[in-house]
Design a protein around this motif. Sequence first.
Motif, PDB file in Angstrom:
ATOM      1  N   ALA A 193       0.825  -1.201   0.000  1.00  0.00           N
ATOM      2  CA  ALA A 193       0.000   0.000   0.000  1.00  0.00           C
ATOM      3  C   ALA A 193       0.863   1.257   0.000  1.00  0.00           C
ATOM      4  N   PHE A 194       1.929   1.263   0.791  1.00  0.00           N
ATOM      5  CA  PHE A 194       2.808   2.443   0.841  1.00  0.00           C
ATOM      6  C   PHE A 194       3.418   2.692  -0.534  1.00  0.00           C
ATOM      7  N   THR A 195       3.908   1.628  -1.175  1.00  0.00           N
ATOM      8  CA  THR A 195       4.517   1.770  -2.492  1.00  0.00           C
ATOM      9  C   THR A 195       3.504   2.255  -3.514  1.00  0.00           C
ATOM     10  N   ASP A 196       2.314   1.657  -3.501  1.00  0.00           N
ATOM     11  CA  ASP A 196       1.292   2.023  -4.472  1.00  0.00           C
ATOM     12  C   ASP A 196       0.829   3.462  -4.280  1.00  0.00           C
ATOM     13  N   TRP A 197       0.539   3.855  -3.041  1.00  0.00           N
ATOM     14  CA  TRP A 197       0.068   5.216  -2.798  1.00  0.00           C
ATOM     15  C   TRP A 197       1.173   6.238  -3.083  1.00  0.00           C
ATOM     16  N   SER A 198       2.422   5.879  -2.811  1.00  0.00           N
ATOM     17  CA  SER A 198       3.524   6.809  -3.107  1.00  0.00           C
ATOM     18  C   SER A 198       3.585   7.113  -4.603  1.00  0.00           C
TER      19      SER A 198
END
Length: 334
Positions: A193-198
């Motif tokens: 999620a962190f990678t995708d939202w970033s």
Amino acid sequence: MATRKQIAELAGVSQATVSRLLNGDAKLRITAQTRRRIMRAAAQLGYTAFTSRMIAVLNAPPEIDELQDAYFQSLREELRTAAEEQGSTLAFFASIDELIDAADDYDGFIAIGPATFTREQLGQLRRALPYGTFIDTNPAPDWFDSVRPDLSQTMLDALDALQGAGHTRIGFIGGIGAIMGLHNQPEDIRTLAFTDWSRRLHLDNDALIYASGPFTVDNGRALAERMLAQHSPDALPDALVVASDPMAVGVLQALAAASVRVPHDMAVVSVDNLPICQYTAPALSSFDIDRHELVYTALETLTDAIARDRGTRRHILISTKLICRASFQPPQPQ
């Protein structure tokens, strides 16, 4: 309201059996199948006073340090309290095989802990005890219900809070969990999620994402030390999201040893809101996971599945809330 006689007739048992079960008679000996049949009959007739249940708890704690288990221990204590209030009886099992062997004695099960199971084991459990709810994990979404914190939304909330405070280089430190169901991958939803939202927010931080190993203090410290060694001071993140409080404790230790001031040089935000957050130096800002809501929702979901013999699965996400302490203080609204 339905009478006990009507419930008995629909369930195919004696009225005395229904009365003893509804009264919580500890000496009553009936099979789990009979108990479930009575519960379904009561639910079908709209009888809402039925609460007595025999619930197995699959206790699958992490095989790691005590601090990480503090989160799952708090869930177990919440479950004990909730079951006592609702008149349900709990029995704890340390392995899935033990639970399968004793399945006939229970109406359903709740699983707590991050231990992973094979598809074969989960299939055997479903055949032995078809009603089950997993708390915090979702290993077989087509077979069992689950109640989990919404960690994907938590990562977006963390990025929004940090960007709102003016941070532009936001890094991430996390561990390896499992994306379960039919796709048992060695990843963790927080990292994904962190990678995708970033990327969606156009943050250039791929080089600032460190995710490997367990969710422990030692691993958090090791990953932070690696980050510090691989980046010059002006290339370090100005804010850091950490996947769990135990990891964040290690991160704070590594930053202090390298003379990186928190939050002046680098803000730190974590997930779990364990009691240790109040005693780190500086005190740790963390997203609070509502254990009470997780447990009560899990019990309600399990009760509904048992009573209605529900064939569809429910997967419920519970929101988190950022508790701000010294490691990150967002600007106050004007």
